[in-house]
Motif scaffolding. Structure first.
Motif, short mmCIF file in Angstrom:
data_model
loop_
_atom_site.label_atom_id
_atom_site.label_comp_id
_atom_site.label_asym_id
_atom_site.label_seq_id
_atom_site.Cartn_x
_atom_site.Cartn_y
_atom_site.Cartn_z
N HIS A 233 -4.60 40.21 -44.45
CA HIS A 233 -3.78 40.52 -45.60
C HIS A 233 -4.52 40.17 -46.90
N GLY A 234 -4.55 41.13 -47.82
CA GLY A 234 -5.23 40.90 -49.09
C GLY A 234 -6.69 41.30 -49.08
N PHE A 235 -7.19 41.78 -47.92
CA PHE A 235 -8.59 42.20 -47.79
C PHE A 235 -8.64 43.63 -47.24
N TYR A 236 -9.76 44.31 -47.50
CA TYR A 236 -9.97 45.63 -46.91
C TYR A 236 -10.31 45.47 -45.43
N SER A 237 -9.66 46.26 -44.59
CA SER A 237 -9.94 46.23 -43.15
C SER A 237 -11.26 46.91 -42.85
N GLU A 238 -11.84 46.57 -41.70
CA GLU A 238 -13.09 47.19 -41.27
C GLU A 238 -13.04 47.51 -39.78
N ASN A 239 -13.71 48.61 -39.41
CA ASN A 239 -13.88 48.97 -38.01
C ASN A 239 -15.32 48.68 -37.60
N VAL A 240 -15.50 48.12 -36.41
CA VAL A 240 -16.83 47.80 -35.90
C VAL A 240 -17.04 48.53 -34.59
N ASN A 241 -18.06 49.38 -34.53
CA ASN A 241 -18.38 50.13 -33.31
C ASN A 241 -19.27 49.28 -32.43
N LEU A 242 -18.78 48.93 -31.24
CA LEU A 242 -19.54 48.05 -30.35
C LEU A 242 -20.77 48.72 -29.77
N ARG A 243 -20.87 50.04 -29.89
CA ARG A 243 -22.07 50.73 -29.44
C ARG A 243 -23.30 50.26 -30.21
N ASN A 244 -23.08 49.73 -31.42
CA ASN A 244 -24.19 49.28 -32.26
C ASN A 244 -24.65 47.87 -31.93
N PHE A 245 -24.01 47.24 -30.95
CA PHE A 245 -24.34 45.85 -30.61
C PHE A 245 -24.70 45.76 -29.14
N ALA A 246 -25.82 45.11 -28.87
CA ALA A 246 -26.21 44.88 -27.48
C ALA A 246 -25.31 43.80 -26.88
N GLU A 247 -25.20 43.80 -25.56
CA GLU A 247 -24.38 42.79 -24.90
C GLU A 247 -24.97 41.41 -25.18
N GLY A 248 -24.12 40.50 -25.62
CA GLY A 248 -24.56 39.15 -25.98
C GLY A 248 -24.72 38.96 -27.47
N ASP A 249 -24.83 40.07 -28.24
CA ASP A 249 -24.92 39.96 -29.70
C ASP A 249 -23.57 39.50 -30.26
N SER A 250 -23.63 38.70 -31.31
CA SER A 250 -22.41 38.30 -32.00
C SER A 250 -22.11 39.29 -33.12
N VAL A 251 -20.82 39.50 -33.36
CA VAL A 251 -20.37 40.43 -34.40
C VAL A 251 -19.99 39.63 -35.64
N PHE A 252 -20.69 39.88 -36.73
CA PHE A 252 -20.39 39.21 -37.99
C PHE A 252 -19.83 40.23 -38.97
N VAL A 253 -18.66 39.93 -39.52
CA VAL A 253 -18.01 40.85 -40.45
C VAL A 253 -17.63 40.09 -41.72
N ASP A 254 -18.00 40.66 -42.87
CA ASP A 254 -17.65 40.06 -44.15
C ASP A 254 -16.66 40.99 -44.84
N LEU A 255 -15.38 40.58 -44.91
CA LEU A 255 -14.35 41.42 -45.48
C LEU A 255 -14.35 41.34 -47.01
N ARG A 256 -14.06 42.47 -47.64
CA ARG A 256 -14.00 42.53 -49.10
C ARG A 256 -12.57 42.26 -49.57
N PHE A 257 -12.47 41.41 -50.57
CA PHE A 257 -11.18 41.04 -51.13
C PHE A 257 -10.63 42.17 -52.01
N ARG A 258 -9.34 42.44 -51.88
CA ARG A 258 -8.68 43.41 -52.76
C ARG A 258 -8.29 42.69 -54.05
N LYS A 259 -8.86 43.10 -55.15
CA LYS A 259 -8.63 42.40 -56.41
C LYS A 259 -7.16 42.47 -56.82
N GLY A 260 -6.74 41.46 -57.60
CA GLY A 260 -5.38 41.44 -58.13
C GLY A 260 -4.63 40.18 -57.76
N ASP A 261 -3.73 39.77 -58.66
CA ASP A 261 -2.95 38.56 -58.43
C ASP A 261 -2.08 38.65 -57.18
N LYS A 262 -1.54 39.86 -56.93
CA LYS A 262 -0.68 40.04 -55.77
C LYS A 262 -1.45 39.78 -54.49
#
Length: 226
Positions: free
Chosen positions: A77-106
């Motif tokens: 909540h309050g951040f942009y969602s992201e989709n991660v395609n597991l085809r891009n990761f070899a088995e054993g790789d860790s998935v790191f995702v940095d979500l972008r904040f939606r600007k605004g007081d709300k």
């Protein structure tokens, strides 16, 4: 003739069915952050195909089982969602995702209210971003890197990070990542400096943990003003 045709169709059906079943289920682990370094708590991580989901812990980490051909949906909540395609990761790789904040007081109230990030951390991160003078004064992104980051050299269509590896570090080009996607040098150099939000360097154990052997020469991470 009709029986042979029917038999052929049945065999094709079972062959297609067996191919669909070749997707392997595996354990997927990773970490969700914001502003590159701040762990996000209670972020929903969903395996879209299996319809399973987990929440990140106090360190932003998660683990769930998912088919290797599925996609993960990362949402907070309050951040942009992201989709991660597991085809891009070899088995054993860790998935790191940095979500972008939606600007605004709300969105500030929503993000902190749901406990994804503390108000103090979010305020500090926003202040740091607003205090950044930007990269528009540079002619191109390579000049911006040389002007802002020490210990790098550029030449022969590659960026070298000195000290990124212990053996032959000068011969290993840095991995180039833009908005979470690995790109080639010709694509990287065409990024307009006016569109750059941040440039950072990852090297050593942090680079290996996030990008495996591809990050042995260090990683240049660029985020744009999307």
């Amino acid at each position: 003739m009709m029986k042979l045709k029917s038999l052929f169709l049945i065999l094709c059906f079972f062959a297609a069915f067996s191919l669909l079943g070749t997707a392997q289920e595996r354990a997927v682990k990773g970490k969700v952050t914001a502003f590159e370094t701040v762990p996000l708590i209670n972020v929903t991580v969903t395996c879209k195909g299996l319809d399973t989901e987990v929440l990140t812990d106090e360190n932003g980490c998660f683990m769930l089982r998912c088919n290797d051909k599925e996609k993960l949906r990362i949402s907070a909540h309050g951040f942009y969602s992201e989709n991660v395609n597991l085809r891009n990761f070899a088995e054993g790789d860790s998935v790191f995702v940095d979500l972008r904040f939606r600007k605004g007081d709300k969105n500030f109230e929503i993000a902190t209210g749901y406990g994804h990030i503390s108000g103090k951390q979010l305020s500090y991160a926003i202040e740091q971003l607003e205090a950044d003078s930007g990269y528009s004064s540079y002619r191109d992104i390579l000049e911006a890197i040389e002007g802002r980051i020490s210990g790098v050299s550029i030449g022969n269509n590659a960026i070298i990070i000195r000290g990124a590896t212990t053996i032959n570090s000068g011969a290993t080009p840095a991995l180039l990542v833009v908005d979470g996607t690995i790109v080639e040098f010709p694509v990287f150099v065409n990024i307009p400096p006016t569109q750059v939000k941040s440039i950072s360097v990852i090297k050593g154990a942090a680079a290996s943990a996030r990008y495996g052997s591809r990050g042995m020469g260090g990683v240049i991470v660029v985020k744009t003003k999307q």
